[in-house]
Design an enzyme around this catalytic site. Structure first.
Site, PDB file in Angstrom:
ATOM      1  N   ARG A  53      24.518  69.202  60.511  1.00 35.16           N
ATOM      2  CA  ARG A  53      25.392  70.179  59.854  1.00 35.16           C
ATOM      3  C   ARG A  53      24.782  71.582  59.923  1.00 35.16           C
ATOM      4  O   ARG A  53      25.477  72.572  60.124  1.00 35.16           O
ATOM      5  CB  ARG A  53      25.674  69.770  58.403  1.00 35.16           C
ATOM      6  N   TYR A 106      49.701  84.579  61.347  1.00 30.24           N
ATOM      7  CA  TYR A 106      49.841  83.133  61.424  1.00 30.24           C
ATOM      8  C   TYR A 106      50.169  82.568  60.035  1.00 30.24           C
ATOM      9  O   TYR A 106      49.510  82.915  59.043  1.00 30.24           O
ATOM     10  CB  TYR A 106      48.523  82.557  61.945  1.00 30.24           C
ATOM     11  N   ASP A 179      42.247  88.960  63.985  1.00 33.69           N
ATOM     12  CA  ASP A 179      42.463  87.627  64.547  1.00 33.69           C
ATOM     13  C   ASP A 179      42.830  87.848  66.019  1.00 33.69           C
ATOM     14  O   ASP A 179      43.921  88.323  66.334  1.00 33.69           O
ATOM     15  CB  ASP A 179      43.587  86.916  63.778  1.00 33.69           C
ATOM     16  N   LYS A 204      43.358  77.490  70.805  1.00 36.33           N
ATOM     17  CA  LYS A 204      44.385  78.087  71.648  1.00 36.33           C
ATOM     18  C   LYS A 204      43.781  78.486  72.997  1.00 36.33           C
ATOM     19  O   LYS A 204      43.338  77.619  73.731  1.00 36.33           O
ATOM     20  CB  LYS A 204      45.040  79.247  70.902  1.00 36.33           C
TER      21      LYS A 204
END
Ligand SMILES: *Cc1c(COP(=O)(O)O)cnc(C)c1O
Length: 385
Positions: A53, A106, A179, A204
Site C-alpha cells: 500500500r 464530470y 481535470d 480513459k
C-alpha cells in the site's frame, strides 16, 4: 538507460520510469506483485519498499512516467479517477472551505463533492468556467479555496482559457485544478500554463484500451505532495500492480493514439456539421466553436470527443441506439469508438441539477478505426432517424 537527456514528449512517454531490469536486462521492467519486501535487519529496506500500500515498484514506475509526461515534480497513481480526486480534495480542504466548480464537469466529480464531501462541510459553487468574467465575479463575491475546471469539458466540449483562469484563481489564493482527462498531456499540459494540480481518470485516454480503471494526480508543490502522499498511503486507494502496468503500457502509445483520435474526430465533426438531421455539433476543432481560438492556443490538437445535438431527445436516443461500429457504452478514450447518451447514462446523476445535459445531446468517443467506416456508420444511423 538514463533519461536525463530526453526532452520530447514521445521519448518521455516511452522511457520515463521504464529503465530495464538490472538483474536480467529485461527491457520491459517486471510487474511486481509482491505485497511485502524482505528487510536487511529491522528497518533495512532495499530501495525504500516495505508494504504494497505504501509503495510498489510497478506503481513507482508509472508515477515517474506520469510526472514526466505532465511536466510535474510529483505524480500519484490511484485505483480510479474519483479516488484520485477524493485524495486531492481531502488533502487540500478543510470543513468550511469551498470549491468553485465548472458547470459541466464530470457528473461523478459533482456527486463526490455534493454528496460525500458536502456532508463533511465542504461547500460548492458552480460557474461556467469558459466565461472568465463570470468566474471573476464569483471570486469577487467571496474567494474559493479550489477552482476546478475541465477543458475541454464533458460532454459539451466547452473550452476554458487555463492561463486566464490561473490568474483569477491565484489572485484570491485558490488552488487551480485542471481535470485533463479529455485532452491528455499529449495535447495539453496545464501545469505549464500555471495550474497547480492536474487530475486524470487514466481509465480513459491514458490507459487508452478500455481495460483498466485508474486515476492520477500530478503536481509540483512539495508541501501539497506530502499531504497527498500521506492520504494515498493512509486511505489506500492505490492502483494495483497489474493496473499500474497496463496504464504504463498505454502511455507509451498515447501521443500516436491522440493524433489519430483527433484526425478522425475532426473529419466526423465536419461531416456532422454539414448534415441536415444534425442541429448542432460541439467540437473545438470547428472554426465556429466559441472556444476554437483558445483551444488552438493551448492544445496541440482538439481531441477525440465530439458531441452532437439532434432534433430532440427521442431522435438522440434513436441515434445512440442505431450505430453499429460506435458501440453504445459508458466511458470514453479507448481505441474503439463509443456512443453515449449522457442524460440517461454518464450524466444521469446530474439530471435535474444545474449540471444537467440537454436531452437532445449524444456524445461520441471517436476511436482510432478507419475514418471511412466511422463516417459510414454515422451516416447510416442518421439516415434511419
Ligand atoms: C471518467 C472521468 C472521471 C472519473 O474517473 P474514474 O476513473 O471513472 O473514477 C473524472 N473526470 C473525467 C473527465 C472523466 O471522464
Amino acid at each position: 538507460m538514463s533519461i536525463d537527456h530526453l526532452r520530447g514528449f514521445d521519448s518521455l512517454a516511452v522511457h520515463a520510469g521504464q529503465e530495464f531490469d538490472p538483474t536480467t536486462g529485461a527491457v520491459i521492467p517486471p510487474v511486481h506483485f509482491s505485497t511485502t519486501y524482505a528487510q536487511d535487519g529491522i528497518g533495512g529496506l532495499r530501495g525504500g519498499y516495505e508494504y504494497g500500500r505504501s509503495g510498489n515498484p510497478t506503481r513507482t514506475a508509472l508515477e515517474a512516467q506520469l510526472a514526466a509526461i505532465e511536466g510535474g515534480a510529483h505524480a500519484f497513481s490511484f485505483a480510479s479517477g474519483l479516488a484520485a480526486e477524493d485524495a486531492l480534495l481531502r488533502a487540500a480542504l478543510q470543513p468550511g472551505d469551498e470549491v468553485l466548480l465548472g458547470s459541466d464537469v464530470y457528473g461523478g466529480t459533482y456527486r463526490l463533492l455534493s454528496r460525500i464531501l458536502g456532508p463533511w462541510g465542504v461547500r460548492l459553487r458552480i460557474v461556467d468556467m469558459s466565461d472568465l468574467d463570470a468566474v471573476a465575479a464569483a471570486l469577487a463575491e467571496h474567494p474559493s479555496q479550489i477552482v476546478w475546471v475541465e477543458t475541454p469539458s464533458n460532454p459539451l466540449l466547452r473550452i476554458t482559457d487555463i492561463a486566464g483562469l490561473v490568474r483569477l484563481g491565484h489572485d484570491v489564493g485558490a488552488l487551480v485544478v485542471v481535470d485533463n482527462t479529455f485532452a491528455s498531456p499529449a495535447l495539453q499540459r496545464p501545469l505549464s500554463l500555471g495550474a497547480d494540480v492536474v487530475v486524470h481518470s487514466t481509465t480513459k485516454y491514458i490507459g487508452g484500451h478500455s481495460d483498466v480503471v485508474g486515476g492520477a494526480l500530478v503536481l509540483s508543490d512539495d508541501a501539497l505532495a506530502e499531504k497527498v502522499k500521506f492520504l494515498q498511503y493512509a486511505v489506500g486507494a492505490v492502483s494495483g500492480p497489474l493496473d499500474a502496468w497496463l496504464t504504463t503500457r498505454g502511455i507509451k502509445t498515447l501521443a500516436l493514439r491522440m493524433q489519430r483520435h483527433s484526425e478522425n474526430a475532426q473529419e466526423i465533426a465536419e461531416f456532422l456539421a454539414g448534415h441536415d438531421r444534425v442541429a448542432r455539433v460541439y467540437y473545438p476543432g470547428l472554426p465556429q466553436h466559441p472556444g476554437h481560438d483558445i483551444a488552438r492556443a493551448q492544445m496541440s490538437a482538439f481531441g477525440g470527443i465530439v458531441s452532437v445535438a439532434l432534433a430532440d431527445g427521442a431522435a438522440a436516443r434513436r441515434f445512440a441506439e442505431s450505430t453499429r461500429v460506435f458501440q453504445l457504452a459508458e466511458s470514453l478514450g479507448g481505441v474503439e469508438s463509443l456512443v453515449n447518451y449522457p442524460d440517461a447514462m454518464t450524466h444521469a446523476s446530474v439530471r435535474g441539477t444545474e449540471l444537467a445535459v440537454p436531452e437532445e445531446v449524444v456524445r461520441l468517443s471517436v476511436g482510432i478505426e478507419s475514418a471511412e467506416d466511422l463516417l459510414a456508420d454515422l451516416d447510416a444511423a442518421l439516415a434511419a432517424l
